[in-house]
Enzyme design. Structure first.
Site, short mmCIF file in Angstrom:
data_model
loop_
_atom_site.label_atom_id
_atom_site.label_comp_id
_atom_site.label_asym_id
_atom_site.label_seq_id
_atom_site.Cartn_x
_atom_site.Cartn_y
_atom_site.Cartn_z
N ASN A 148 82.87 66.16 -7.27
CA ASN A 148 83.60 65.60 -6.12
C ASN A 148 84.82 64.90 -6.70
O ASN A 148 84.69 63.93 -7.46
CB ASN A 148 82.77 64.53 -5.40
CG ASN A 148 81.57 65.11 -4.67
OD1 ASN A 148 81.34 66.32 -4.69
ND2 ASN A 148 80.82 64.25 -4.01
N HIS A 189 71.86 62.87 0.73
CA HIS A 189 73.25 62.40 0.85
C HIS A 189 73.22 61.02 1.52
O HIS A 189 73.64 60.87 2.67
CB HIS A 189 74.07 63.42 1.65
CG HIS A 189 75.55 63.28 1.47
ND1 HIS A 189 76.36 64.31 1.05
CD2 HIS A 189 76.39 62.24 1.67
CE1 HIS A 189 77.62 63.92 1.00
NE2 HIS A 189 77.67 62.67 1.38
N ASN A 245 73.73 63.58 -3.84
CA ASN A 245 75.17 63.44 -3.73
C ASN A 245 75.59 62.10 -4.30
O ASN A 245 75.01 61.06 -3.96
CB ASN A 245 75.61 63.50 -2.27
CG ASN A 245 77.11 63.29 -2.14
OD1 ASN A 245 77.90 64.11 -2.60
ND2 ASN A 245 77.51 62.16 -1.58
N TYR A 267 88.71 63.30 -5.75
CA TYR A 267 89.68 62.95 -4.71
C TYR A 267 90.95 62.35 -5.26
O TYR A 267 92.03 62.58 -4.77
CB TYR A 267 89.07 61.91 -3.75
CG TYR A 267 88.03 62.48 -2.83
CD1 TYR A 267 88.37 62.93 -1.56
CD2 TYR A 267 86.70 62.57 -3.22
CE1 TYR A 267 87.43 63.45 -0.70
CE2 TYR A 267 85.74 63.10 -2.37
CZ TYR A 267 86.11 63.54 -1.11
OH TYR A 267 85.17 64.07 -0.27
N GLN A 317 76.50 61.77 8.54
CA GLN A 317 77.89 61.69 8.99
C GLN A 317 78.18 62.58 10.20
O GLN A 317 79.13 62.33 10.93
CB GLN A 317 78.82 62.06 7.83
CG GLN A 317 78.77 61.02 6.72
CD GLN A 317 79.69 61.35 5.56
OE1 GLN A 317 79.30 62.07 4.65
NE2 GLN A 317 80.89 60.84 5.58
N ASP A 362 74.85 57.26 15.47
CA ASP A 362 73.78 57.63 16.41
C ASP A 362 74.02 59.01 17.02
O ASP A 362 73.09 59.80 17.18
CB ASP A 362 73.68 56.60 17.55
CG ASP A 362 73.06 55.29 17.10
OD1 ASP A 362 72.74 55.17 15.90
OD2 ASP A 362 72.91 54.38 17.94
N GLU A 407 83.42 68.65 -3.50
CA GLU A 407 84.21 67.89 -2.52
C GLU A 407 85.61 67.69 -3.05
O GLU A 407 85.81 67.41 -4.23
CB GLU A 407 83.62 66.49 -2.26
CG GLU A 407 82.44 66.45 -1.36
CD GLU A 407 81.97 65.03 -1.06
OE1 GLU A 407 82.82 64.11 -0.97
OE2 GLU A 407 80.75 64.85 -0.93
N HIS A 465 72.43 49.45 12.91
CA HIS A 465 71.82 48.80 14.08
C HIS A 465 71.61 47.31 13.87
O HIS A 465 71.56 46.56 14.83
CB HIS A 465 70.48 49.48 14.43
CG HIS A 465 70.67 50.90 14.89
ND1 HIS A 465 69.73 51.88 14.70
CD2 HIS A 465 71.72 51.50 15.50
CE1 HIS A 465 70.20 53.03 15.19
NE2 HIS A 465 71.39 52.82 15.67
#
Ligand code: NOJ
Length: 494
Positions: A324, A140, A184, A326, A37, A70, A395, A57
């Site tokens: 994690n 991850h 992860n 959220y 990321q 990239d 997270e 890609h």
């Protein structure tokens, strides 16, 4: 510029140091990131191709804005600025991940990349110099494509491929890194990876995700045991994995049983084998999937059973719980003919729909509900169900699509969630730290750069990938320095 901010942050923190609502002195404040990321440098030096490189890609249409990682935040070149930001924020913990194909270009330990090795050495040493503890995720989501070509996480041989990789990682960095996450969000690896939502972007929900499910459990467990036997006596570190837990509540009291089943399906399949006293798959979902498989005409169980030996191998392989968290969702029975998709909007197999409570606000996507109390319910549930004695929030963060720096909603999200952490601490739930997702805006998987979670905004049109602290960064840095829950600043004065 960075120095000015540091100065402002420090002054603000001094002004607030008299505040009450202190966190315990040992409580860690962190921020998190992940290799694909943020790093970019996708083909720098001898780095191997990852499954994410391959997906972006060959199938850019899979990414909402057709973008890729990239270059991403270019942390491959700008890692010193990342450390500087962690320092500006007053962090005592920084979570990042190691890219398997950057360290082992072939996927195997026959070649260890000098460049990859040095990149992570520099990052670790740089953090430690600033007194920031590295929390390292070994995987991850970016698998070497060479291993995907041989079946990836659905091939049981990956258990040993992963352990071989982990041994290299430990041998290089365990002298300095004391906190480890093997994987992860295995839910993202398997349930999303085999449901056209994450690389390898396969559509194999009947089998692929469950074969993957079993293999990730075994890979984690064997790695934990390697550390426990060979490295823990020397370095005294801790190893776990981080799991995505959405807090589910029944829409009506009649939906309680279904909700329990949803929790086993979403989360239990990835935590019960490790954290429960008895080990193995969560019993109700195991039974449900066995019957579901028969109904679908499959002679063998979809969820591959554990042998007794495997159950024992996996059970208890943790030193803390990595959470994690959220969002929260309500669970109700689906109406006849209702269309919804796994995993964010419901479970077609279970015939249930996930929705938000009318009182809950929502973030950029409607599965992302704002219900901070869900975090406390979650923490209580983990303590009660598994008796875990240490929970590290690996997270927690706020998603929006706003690119500016006045991110007031994010400040509110941080404050409200930290308040729930304090309530948990007061109840005797041992939460040892809070890791905010994320340090800076980055490549949000198939959402590309359309949504962000960053404490720092990143200018992706600028070749220098300039990072600018948001209001949330200023607030969080005040919290970390005061080591206390602080009231939100008035909007026009912050
Ligand atoms: C889960 C993942 O670990 C991370 O990679 C992702 O960006 C955040 N949550 C937000 O979706």
């Amino acid at each position: 510029m960075a120095i000015t901010y540091l100065l402002v942050f420090c002054l603000a923190a001094t002004a607030c140091s008299c505040q009450e609502n202190k966190f315990p002195p040992w409580f860690l404040f962190g921020a998190a990131s992940a290799s694909y990321q943020i790093e970019g440098g996708w083909n720098a030096h001898d780095k191997g191709e990852s499954t994410w490189d391959r997906l972006v890609h060959t199938n850019p249409a899979a990414i909402e804005d057709g973008s890729n990682g990239d270059v991403a935040c270019d942390s491959y070149h700008l890692w010193m600025r990342d450390i500087e930001m962690a320092e500006e924020l007053g962090l005592t913990l920084y979570r990042f991940s190691i890219s398997w194909p950057r360290l082992l270009p072939t996927g195997y330990p026959n070649i260890i990349s000098e460049d990859g090795k040095n990149y992570y050495n520099n990052l670790i040493d740089g953090l430690l110099e600033k007194g920031i503890e590295p929390l390292v995720t070994m995987y991850h989501f970016d698998l070497p494509q060479s291993l995907q070509d041989l079946g990836g996480w659905a091939n049981p041989l990956i258990i040993d491929w992963y352990v071989d990789y982990a041994r290299v990682v430990f041998s290089l960095y365990a002298d300095r890194v004391k906190l480890w996450l093997t994987l992860n969000e295995p839910f993202g690896i398997c349930d999303a990876g085999y449901n056209l939502q994450h690389a390898p972007y396969l559509n194999n929900t009947d089998f692929g995700r469950f074969m993957c499910n079993k293999n990730v459990m075994l890979a984690h467990a064997k790695t934990w045991r390697v550390y426990d036997e060979e490295y823990k006596p020397l370095y005294h570190g801790k190893v776990s994995l981080s799991t995505l837990f959405i807090w589910y509540e029944p829409a009506t009291p009649e939906d309680q049983e279904l909700t329990d089943l949803v929790i086993e399906h979403w989360e239990g399949r990835y935590v019960h084998p490790i954290f429960s006293k008895e080990g193995g798959w969560p019993p109700a979902i195991e039974k449900f999937l066995l019957e579901d498989g028969k109904k679908k005409g499959y002679p063998n169980p979809l969820l591959p059973p554990f042998t007794d030996e495997e159950k024992e191998l996996v059970r208890g392989t943790y030193d803390f719980y990595g959470l994690n968290h959220y969002s929260s969702r309500l669970v109700r029975k689906a109406k006849p003919g209702e269309v919804f998709s796994w995993p964010y909007y419901g479970s077609p197999e279970l015939g249930v729909v996930f929705e938000n409570h009318p009182d809950w606000k929502q973030a950029a996507l409607n599965w992302f509900a704002l219900y901070p109390e869900g975090l406390l319910h979650q923490l209580r549930w983990l303590k009660k169900t598994y008796g875990v004695e240490e929970i590290l929030i690996t997270e927690n963060g706020y998603m929006d699509s706003y690119k500016g720096t006045d991110d007031w909603e994010r400040l509110g999200y941080i404050r409200d969630n930290l308040e729930q952490v304090q309530l948990a601490l007061q109840e005797g739930i041992n939460v040892t730290g809070y890791t905010h997702w994320t340090l800076m805006d980055n490549f949000e998987w198939t959402s590309g750069y359309t949504v962000n979670f960053g404490l720092y905004a990143v200018d992706f049109s600028d070749p220098n990938r300039t990072r600018t602290p948001r209001e949330s960064a200023k607030y969080y840095s005040q919290v970390t320095r005061a080591h206390a829950l602080l009231p939100l600043p008035p909007r026009d004065e912050a």
